[in-house]
Design a protein around this motif. Structure first.
Motif, PDB file in Angstrom:
ATOM      1  N   SER A  64       2.717  -1.587   8.263  1.00  0.00           N
ATOM      2  CA  SER A  64       2.082  -2.422   7.234  1.00  0.00           C
ATOM      3  C   SER A  64       3.040  -2.712   6.094  1.00  0.00           C
ATOM      4  O   SER A  64       3.143  -3.853   5.622  1.00  0.00           O
ATOM      5  N   VAL A  65       3.768  -1.692   5.653  1.00  0.00           N
ATOM      6  CA  VAL A  65       4.760  -1.887   4.585  1.00  0.00           C
ATOM      7  C   VAL A  65       5.839  -2.858   5.048  1.00  0.00           C
ATOM      8  O   VAL A  65       6.241  -3.765   4.305  1.00  0.00           O
ATOM      9  N   LEU A  66       6.292  -2.725   6.286  1.00  0.00           N
ATOM     10  CA  LEU A  66       7.319  -3.631   6.804  1.00  0.00           C
ATOM     11  C   LEU A  66       6.805  -5.060   6.902  1.00  0.00           C
ATOM     12  O   LEU A  66       7.539  -6.016   6.609  1.00  0.00           O
ATOM     13  N   TYR A  67       5.555  -5.239   7.312  1.00  0.00           N
ATOM     14  CA  TYR A  67       4.988  -6.593   7.390  1.00  0.00           C
ATOM     15  C   TYR A  67       4.826  -7.206   6.002  1.00  0.00           C
ATOM     16  O   TYR A  67       5.106  -8.384   5.806  1.00  0.00           O
ATOM     17  N   VAL A  68       4.380  -6.421   5.042  1.00  0.00           N
ATOM     18  CA  VAL A  68       4.265  -6.930   3.666  1.00  0.00           C
ATOM     19  C   VAL A  68       5.644  -7.329   3.152  1.00  0.00           C
ATOM     20  O   VAL A  68       5.820  -8.389   2.539  1.00  0.00           O
ATOM     21  N   TYR A  69       6.655  -6.495   3.417  1.00  0.00           N
ATOM     22  CA  TYR A  69       8.034  -6.834   3.041  1.00  0.00           C
ATOM     23  C   TYR A  69       8.479  -8.132   3.723  1.00  0.00           C
ATOM     24  O   TYR A  69       9.045  -9.021   3.084  1.00  0.00           O
ATOM     25  N   GLY A  70       8.222  -8.247   5.019  1.00  0.00           N
ATOM     26  CA  GLY A  70       8.635  -9.438   5.761  1.00  0.00           C
ATOM     27  C   GLY A  70       7.950 -10.699   5.270  1.00  0.00           C
ATOM     28  O   GLY A  70       8.582 -11.755   5.147  1.00  0.00           O
ATOM     29  N   ILE A  71       6.659 -10.603   4.964  1.00  0.00           N
ATOM     30  CA  ILE A  71       5.922 -11.763   4.454  1.00  0.00           C
ATOM     31  C   ILE A  71       6.454 -12.143   3.079  1.00  0.00           C
ATOM     32  O   ILE A  71       6.699 -13.325   2.795  1.00  0.00           O
ATOM     33  N   GLY A  72       6.656 -11.150   2.223  1.00  0.00           N
ATOM     34  CA  GLY A  72       7.208 -11.420   0.891  1.00  0.00           C
ATOM     35  C   GLY A  72       8.597 -12.021   0.974  1.00  0.00           C
ATOM     36  O   GLY A  72       8.922 -12.981   0.261  1.00  0.00           O
TER      37      GLY A  72
END
Length: 82
Positions: free
Chosen positions: A67-75
């Motif tokens: 989830s943290v990686l996806y939030v980073y990727g989206i940002g």
């Protein structure tokens, strides 16, 4: 409201997560990176919630990491598009 109060919705959420996973896979195959991350983030959140219900630490923490990686990727995607 406690997490356990939402346990009655666990099975429908898991079916919804399956749909999100299929959509995410199609997006990966098509090369749609942002869409894949947008489908994968709620997928991870649902499975993280399920891990908290069943006290499955591995499932919980792996999905927290993703989830943290996806939030980073989206940002990052939106930051680079600006």
């Amino acid at each position: 409201m406690k997490l356990e109060a939402l346990a009655v919705y666990e099975q429908p959420l898991k079916w919804f997560a399956l749909g999100l996973g299929v959509c995410s896979t199609v997006c990966v195959v098509q090369g749609w990176q942002l869409a894949a991350m947008l489908f994968s983030l709620p997928f991870c959140l649902i499975w993280m919630y399920s891990g908290w219900l069943r006290t499955e630490p591995q499932l919980k923490y792996i999905n927290m990491l993703f989830s943290v990686l996806y939030v980073y990727g989206i940002g990052r995607y939106f930051w680079l598009q600006a």
